[in-house]
Design a protein around this motif. Structure first.
Motif, PDB file in Angstrom:
ATOM      1  N   ILE A 133     -34.780   5.660  24.083  1.00 10.43           N
ATOM      2  CA  ILE A 133     -35.922   6.639  24.732  1.00 10.43           C
ATOM      3  C   ILE A 133     -37.305   6.236  24.657  1.00 10.43           C
ATOM      4  O   ILE A 133     -37.756   5.771  23.463  1.00 10.43           O
ATOM      5  CB  ILE A 133     -35.558   8.021  23.787  1.00 10.43           C
ATOM      6  N   ASP A 134     -37.937   6.083  25.616  1.00  6.98           N
ATOM      7  CA  ASP A 134     -39.327   5.684  25.779  1.00  6.98           C
ATOM      8  C   ASP A 134     -40.301   6.373  24.606  1.00  6.98           C
ATOM      9  O   ASP A 134     -41.006   5.894  24.152  1.00  6.98           O
ATOM     10  CB  ASP A 134     -39.958   5.652  27.159  1.00  6.98           C
ATOM     11  N   GLN A 135     -40.087   7.696  24.795  1.00  8.71           N
ATOM     12  CA  GLN A 135     -40.837   8.622  24.000  1.00  8.71           C
ATOM     13  C   GLN A 135     -40.086   9.832  23.365  1.00  8.71           C
ATOM     14  O   GLN A 135     -39.906  10.700  23.821  1.00  8.71           O
ATOM     15  CB  GLN A 135     -42.100   9.362  24.740  1.00  8.71           C
ATOM     16  N   PRO A 136     -39.682   9.050  22.210  1.00  9.45           N
ATOM     17  CA  PRO A 136     -38.635  10.116  21.328  1.00  9.45           C
ATOM     18  C   PRO A 136     -39.289  11.545  20.713  1.00  9.45           C
ATOM     19  O   PRO A 136     -38.416  12.483  21.011  1.00  9.45           O
ATOM     20  CB  PRO A 136     -38.226   9.332  20.256  1.00  9.45           C
ATOM     21  N   SER A 194     -32.668   5.652  28.775  1.00  7.06           N
ATOM     22  CA  SER A 194     -33.975   5.102  28.729  1.00  7.06           C
ATOM     23  C   SER A 194     -34.526   5.745  29.799  1.00  7.06           C
ATOM     24  O   SER A 194     -34.793   5.407  30.698  1.00  7.06           O
ATOM     25  CB  SER A 194     -33.855   3.701  28.866  1.00  7.06           C
ATOM     26  N   HIS A 195     -35.194   7.111  29.292  1.00  2.00           N
ATOM     27  CA  HIS A 195     -36.145   7.831  30.272  1.00  2.00           C
ATOM     28  C   HIS A 195     -37.193   8.155  29.186  1.00  2.00           C
ATOM     29  O   HIS A 195     -37.180   8.352  28.151  1.00  2.00           O
ATOM     30  CB  HIS A 195     -35.301   8.889  30.661  1.00  2.00           C
ATOM     31  N   THR A 196     -38.177   8.443  29.896  1.00  2.00           N
ATOM     32  CA  THR A 196     -39.431   9.143  29.358  1.00  2.00           C
ATOM     33  C   THR A 196     -38.885  10.755  29.561  1.00  2.00           C
ATOM     34  O   THR A 196     -38.991  11.322  30.661  1.00  2.00           O
ATOM     35  CB  THR A 196     -40.731   8.808  30.220  1.00  2.00           C
ATOM     36  N   ALA A 197     -38.975  11.356  28.496  1.00  2.00           N
ATOM     37  CA  ALA A 197     -38.748  12.985  28.602  1.00  2.00           C
ATOM     38  C   ALA A 197     -39.717  13.752  28.150  1.00  2.00           C
ATOM     39  O   ALA A 197     -40.614  13.485  27.416  1.00  2.00           O
ATOM     40  CB  ALA A 197     -37.631  13.429  27.586  1.00  2.00           C
ATOM     41  N   SER A 198     -40.215  14.579  29.186  1.00  2.00           N
ATOM     42  CA  SER A 198     -41.351  15.470  28.855  1.00  2.00           C
ATOM     43  C   SER A 198     -40.825  16.908  29.015  1.00  2.00           C
ATOM     44  O   SER A 198     -39.653  17.213  29.325  1.00  2.00           O
ATOM     45  CB  SER A 198     -42.458  15.349  29.895  1.00  2.00           C
ATOM     46  N   LYS A 233     -35.657  17.521  33.321  1.00  2.00           N
ATOM     47  CA  LYS A 233     -34.170  18.174  32.924  1.00  2.00           C
ATOM     48  C   LYS A 233     -33.440  16.952  32.726  1.00  2.00           C
ATOM     49  O   LYS A 233     -32.264  16.719  33.244  1.00  2.00           O
ATOM     50  CB  LYS A 233     -33.729  18.874  34.024  1.00  2.00           C
ATOM     51  N   VAL A 234     -33.832  15.827  32.027  1.00  2.00           N
ATOM     52  CA  VAL A 234     -33.278  14.554  31.849  1.00  2.00           C
ATOM     53  C   VAL A 234     -31.915  14.639  30.758  1.00  2.00           C
ATOM     54  O   VAL A 234     -32.077  15.441  29.695  1.00  2.00           O
ATOM     55  CB  VAL A 234     -34.100  13.576  31.345  1.00  2.00           C
ATOM     56  N   GLU A 235     -30.846  14.542  31.250  1.00  2.00           N
ATOM     57  CA  GLU A 235     -29.521  14.791  30.378  1.00  2.00           C
ATOM     58  C   GLU A 235     -29.335  13.272  29.619  1.00  2.00           C
ATOM     59  O   GLU A 235     -28.904  12.301  30.007  1.00  2.00           O
ATOM     60  CB  GLU A 235     -28.463  14.878  31.184  1.00  2.00           C
ATOM     61  N   PHE A 236     -30.018  13.457  28.340  1.00  2.00           N
ATOM     62  CA  PHE A 236     -29.787  12.330  27.571  1.00  2.00           C
ATOM     63  C   PHE A 236     -28.942  12.485  26.254  1.00  2.00           C
ATOM     64  O   PHE A 236     -28.594  11.639  25.554  1.00  2.00           O
ATOM     65  CB  PHE A 236     -31.323  11.750  27.160  1.00  2.00           C
ATOM     66  N   LEU A 280     -41.477  13.246  22.572  1.00  2.00           N
ATOM     67  CA  LEU A 280     -41.295  14.053  23.763  1.00  2.00           C
ATOM     68  C   LEU A 280     -40.000  14.426  23.922  1.00  2.00           C
ATOM     69  O   LEU A 280     -39.683  15.653  24.451  1.00  2.00           O
ATOM     70  CB  LEU A 280     -42.017  13.281  24.968  1.00  2.00           C
ATOM     71  N   ALA A 281     -38.934  13.567  23.798  1.00  2.00           N
ATOM     72  CA  ALA A 281     -37.597  13.891  23.854  1.00  2.00           C
ATOM     73  C   ALA A 281     -37.251  14.893  23.180  1.00  2.00           C
ATOM     74  O   ALA A 281     -36.593  16.003  23.469  1.00  2.00           O
ATOM     75  CB  ALA A 281     -36.764  12.467  23.762  1.00  2.00           C
ATOM     76  N   LEU A 282     -37.600  14.851  21.851  1.00  2.00           N
ATOM     77  CA  LEU A 282     -37.152  15.865  20.923  1.00  2.00           C
ATOM     78  C   LEU A 282     -37.931  17.302  21.330  1.00  2.00           C
ATOM     79  O   LEU A 282     -36.884  18.326  21.332  1.00  2.00           O
ATOM     80  CB  LEU A 282     -37.827  15.694  19.535  1.00  2.00           C
TER      81      LEU A 282
END
Length: 135
Positions: A81-84, A24-28, A32-35, A86-88
């Motif tokens: 994931i808060d913003q999938p 459960s992170h907001t990825a941009s 460098k979030v390891e999800f 952006l995670a993509l």
């Protein structure tokens, strides 16, 4: 491959296990979030949907309804994931994912235009009230 499953079996990810709270992170783009390891689906499935996000606007035109269905589908694939979307995009820098994305593109190229268009229509009509997107 995951894309073939999408074409022949519709878009169903009901058997996906829940992701861990570590996801459960907001990825941009800069994060460098390891999800990846905590996703409830395979990278192949995510890559197949990613490719559909590339090809569907060309097949069915730019469409806000498609965009909304695409976002709902990604949220179902990556529920914690808060913003999938952006995670993509963050996965774009991952070499392993790039290999999966290349395979998904090859699968899409092997499928008929009609098959791809039908899957795009499935995403266009992806339910707003799917079991996984209900709160």
């Amino acid at each position: 491959m995951a894309f073939v499953v999408l074409c022949t079996g519709g878009i169903t990810f009901a058997n996906a296990a829940p992701a861990s709270n570590a996801a459960s992170h907001t990825a941009s783009k800069g994060d460098k979030v390891e999800f990846k390891s905590s996703l409830p689906v395979t990278q192949e499935e995510i890559a197949a949907v990613d490719v559909l996000g590339e090809i569907c606007p060309k097949l069915i035109g730019n469409n806000k309804k498609f965009d909304a269905g695409y976002e709902r589908l990604l949220k179902d694939l990556m529920p914690n994931i808060d913003q999938p979307v952006l995670a993509l995009k963050a996965l774009a820098d991952d070499a392993e994912y790039q290999g999966k994305l290349k395979e998904a593109r090859e699968d899409a190229n092997r499928a008929s235009v009609q098959d791809n268009r039908e899957v795009c229509q499935d995403i266009l009509n992806y339910p707003a009230n799917s079991k996984k997107t209900k709160k």
